[in-house]
Design a protein around this motif. Structure first.
Motif, short mmCIF file in Angstrom:
data_model
loop_
_atom_site.label_atom_id
_atom_site.label_comp_id
_atom_site.label_asym_id
_atom_site.label_seq_id
_atom_site.Cartn_x
_atom_site.Cartn_y
_atom_site.Cartn_z
N LEU A 136 -2.69 34.71 -55.54
CA LEU A 136 -1.97 33.78 -54.59
C LEU A 136 -1.27 34.21 -53.57
CD1 LEU A 136 -1.48 30.68 -54.70
CD2 LEU A 136 0.97 31.10 -55.78
N ALA A 137 -1.91 33.76 -52.35
CA ALA A 137 -1.54 34.43 -51.22
C ALA A 137 -1.59 33.03 -50.22
CB ALA A 137 -2.35 35.39 -50.77
N PHE A 138 -0.54 33.32 -49.17
CA PHE A 138 -0.39 32.38 -48.24
C PHE A 138 -0.48 33.00 -46.99
CE2 PHE A 138 2.25 31.22 -51.90
CZ PHE A 138 1.64 30.10 -52.37
N TYR A 139 -1.66 32.36 -46.26
CA TYR A 139 -1.54 32.94 -44.62
C TYR A 139 -1.05 31.66 -43.82
CZ TYR A 139 -4.60 36.37 -46.89
OH TYR A 139 -5.22 37.57 -47.53
N LEU A 140 0.12 32.11 -43.20
CA LEU A 140 0.72 30.99 -42.52
C LEU A 140 0.33 31.20 -40.98
CD1 LEU A 140 4.02 31.35 -44.60
CD2 LEU A 140 1.94 29.50 -44.86
N SER A 141 0.45 30.59 -40.16
CA SER A 141 0.49 30.45 -38.69
C SER A 141 1.20 29.26 -38.28
CB SER A 141 -0.97 30.76 -38.16
OG SER A 141 -1.61 29.70 -38.32
N PRO A 142 1.54 29.43 -36.92
CA PRO A 142 1.87 30.34 -35.99
C PRO A 142 2.91 31.45 -36.67
CG PRO A 142 2.91 28.49 -35.04
CD PRO A 142 2.31 28.00 -36.23
N ALA A 143 2.86 32.49 -36.29
CA ALA A 143 3.81 33.64 -36.56
C ALA A 143 5.21 33.49 -36.52
CB ALA A 143 3.52 35.06 -36.13
N GLU A 144 5.62 32.49 -35.49
CA GLU A 144 6.93 32.29 -35.18
C GLU A 144 7.14 30.67 -35.16
OE1 GLU A 144 8.87 35.54 -32.43
OE2 GLU A 144 7.22 34.41 -31.57
N ASP A 145 8.52 30.14 -35.49
CA ASP A 145 8.82 28.55 -35.37
C ASP A 145 8.52 28.07 -33.95
OD1 ASP A 145 9.55 26.16 -35.78
OD2 ASP A 145 11.29 26.78 -36.59
#
Length: 173
Positions: A136-145
């Motif tokens: 289970l992996a989460f690839y989140l973007s953008p890198a900053e808020d």
């Protein structure tokens, strides 16, 4: 003369017919057993897929209705690579966390906590007992808020909406 007027089968003819019928019966039973096994395997795969789809849909729904919690202590900003937890804030401003947890006996589950349960670190399984989540992996973007004003830029850092790609591999127990 007696043999020419017969109206019955000889013993050899009966044995040959019985042998042919037996061979056909054995092949029919073998085909039925194999198709039954394939049907059970297919039903198991369909159930496994439906259970995994449910877990992903729960996470996706919470992500759509809330927003990414960039202030979560488990995140090192800027975000890079896969994350092991998904930290969200829902529409009611409550914390929501998703993670993969080792439950022992070779079983891993997707777990969730919400609101006060996150403060006490109380998680609940959202995957059934006969399903193990091997990845289970989460690839989140953008890198900053993107919704926080940055004085150095005199602007918001990006004009992108947050997105998450969820990668999950499962297996039946």
């Amino acid at each position: 003369m007696f043999l020419k007027n017969r109206k019955a089968f000889t013993l050899i003819e009966v044995v040959v017919a019985l042998g042919i019928f037996s061979i056909a019966t054995v092949y029919s039973i073998a085909i039925f057993a194999q198709s039954n096994t394939v049907q059970k395997r297919t039903a198991n795969i369909e159930r496994l897929t439906a259970d995994a789809r449910y877990a992903v849909e729960v996470m996706a729904r919470e992500f759509r209705l809330g927003h990414l919690d960039y202030s979560y202590a488990g995140y090192e900003l800027p975000l890079s690579g896969p994350q092991t937890e998904l930290a969200l804030i829902n529409a009611n401003n409550e914390l929501i966390r998703f993670r993969r947890a080792d439950l022992g006996n070779g079983r891993f589950a997707v777990q969730v906590c919400a609101g006060a349960d996150c403060a006490t670190n109380t998680y609940y399984d959202i995957t059934p007992a006969d399903l193990s989540v091997s990845k289970l992996a989460f690839y989140l973007s953008p890198a900053e808020d993107t919704f926080v004003w940055q004085d150095a830029l005199a602007d918001y850092p990006a004009n992108n909406q947050p997105s998450a790609n969820i990668v999950m591999e499962t297996m039946s127990l």
